[in-house]
Design an enzyme around this catalytic site. Structure first.
Site, PDB file in Angstrom:
ATOM      1  N   HIS A 168       0.844  -1.200   0.000  1.00 29.70           N
ATOM      2  CA  HIS A 168       0.000   0.000   0.000  1.00 29.70           C
ATOM      3  C   HIS A 168       0.882   1.254   0.000  1.00 29.70           C
ATOM      4  O   HIS A 168       2.014   1.224   0.484  1.00 29.70           O
ATOM      5  CB  HIS A 168      -0.864   0.052   1.266  1.00 29.70           C
ATOM      6  CG  HIS A 168      -2.011  -0.908   1.285  1.00 29.70           C
ATOM      7  ND1 HIS A 168      -2.224  -1.787   2.317  1.00 29.70           N
ATOM      8  CD2 HIS A 168      -3.029  -1.113   0.411  1.00 29.70           C
ATOM      9  CE1 HIS A 168      -3.323  -2.498   2.072  1.00 29.70           C
ATOM     10  NE2 HIS A 168      -3.827  -2.111   0.930  1.00 29.70           N
ATOM     11  N   CYS A 255      -2.801   0.086   9.720  1.00 27.01           N
ATOM     12  CA  CYS A 255      -3.816  -0.897   9.293  1.00 27.01           C
ATOM     13  C   CYS A 255      -4.751  -1.298  10.412  1.00 27.01           C
ATOM     14  O   CYS A 255      -5.867  -1.743  10.170  1.00 27.01           O
ATOM     15  CB  CYS A 255      -3.164  -2.183   8.800  1.00 27.01           C
ATOM     16  SG  CYS A 255      -1.546  -2.013   8.151  1.00 27.01           S
TER      17      CYS A 255
END
Ligand code: CIR
Length: 264
Positions: A168, A255
């Protein structure tokens, strides 16, 4: 203070026993659930230390990666956007998060296009803009749909690139304050943070780039002393959290939570 570092709320989800089936780029062995839970507990305790309300959702065994709640939504002051994760095994996690957002927000919208994919880990919100990294999980249609949804709330998106081989965009960067970004040099070299103050993670400590600034604290993964010292030397209060088990699944500090101050 900016909405992007001051928060009243966070949502987390306890890791499920199915975590051993979680997605990973490279297999370095299965995570130990008990140790991951202990790390998760200290993560939540640290968020609570700042005075925020931290919601702990129960484990979702049907979704091995569901501890990584950040990918399911983008939480802005004006409203929340339910994402459409690009990993097929994670698509259903977004719908599981939606009711919890409705409980806290007056306005909740969603990415719905059949060809639109976007995960929260690719989105960095700063005071002046929303940066979105295209990645293996986030595509142009997903970014365009997000831009349309947040425009009425006064937000502008800027598309950037995630370094090749990196899961990401935010795997490689994080916001330390309204104007300062912690980044790997492989990402900052692209020029995507020109105009911001950038603190580089130490060479060889790239896995330290994913931190979170949460109210007065910076939470970072334990085990990266040179980057820790650089962040502390820049004047931030650092808390190190064990991340060995999440790291086996390419997960880090950001996250593990959705962080926000909702307007009802
Ligand atoms: C995945 O591959 O989707 C998970 N194993 C890790 C997700 C990490 N999420 C994040 O960086 N926002």
């Amino acid at each position: 203070m900016s909405f992007s570092i001051q928060f009243t709320h966070a949502i987390t989800r306890r890791p499920a026993a199915s975590i051993t089936r979680g997605l990973r780029a490279v297999d370095t062995g299965n995570p130990d659930l008990a140790l991951m839970q202990a790390h998760h507990d200290s993560y939540i305790a640290t968020l609570r230390e700042t005075g925020a309300t931290v919601i702990e959702l129960p484990p979702l065994d049907a979704y091995p990666d569901s501890v990584f709640v950040e990918d399911t939504a983008l939480c802005l002051p004006q409203g929340a956007v339910v994402m459409r994760p690009g990993a097929p095994s994670r698509l259903g996690e977004a719908a599981e998060m939606a009711p919890h957002l409705h409980a806290l927000y007056g306005e909740v919208v969603g990415i719905t296009g059949a060809e639109s994919f976007i995960e929260g880990g690719d989105i960095l919100v700063t005071e002046r803009e929303i940066l979105v990294g295209r990645s293996a999980r986030t595509n142009a249609a997903g970014i365009a749909e997000l831009a349309r949804l947040v425009a009425p709330w006064g937000h502008e998106l800027r598309e950037v690139h995630t370094p090749p081989g990196v899961l990401h965009f935010k795997t490689d960067c994080s916001l330390l304050d309204v104007d300062t970004i912690l980044s790997t040099t492989r990402l900052s070299a692209s020029g995507c943070f020109d105009g911001y103050r950038v603190i580089d993670v130490a060479e060889g400590e790239e896995a330290a780039a994913n931190t979170i600034r949460f109210n007065d604290l910076v939470l970072m993964p334990a085990g990266f002393p040179r980057t820790r010292d650089a962040i502390a030397a820049a004047g931030y209060t650092v808390r190190e959290i064990g991340n060995s088990e999440c790291a086996k699944l390419d997960g880090g500090m950001s996250c593990l939570s959705l962080r926000f101050t909702p307007r009802k």
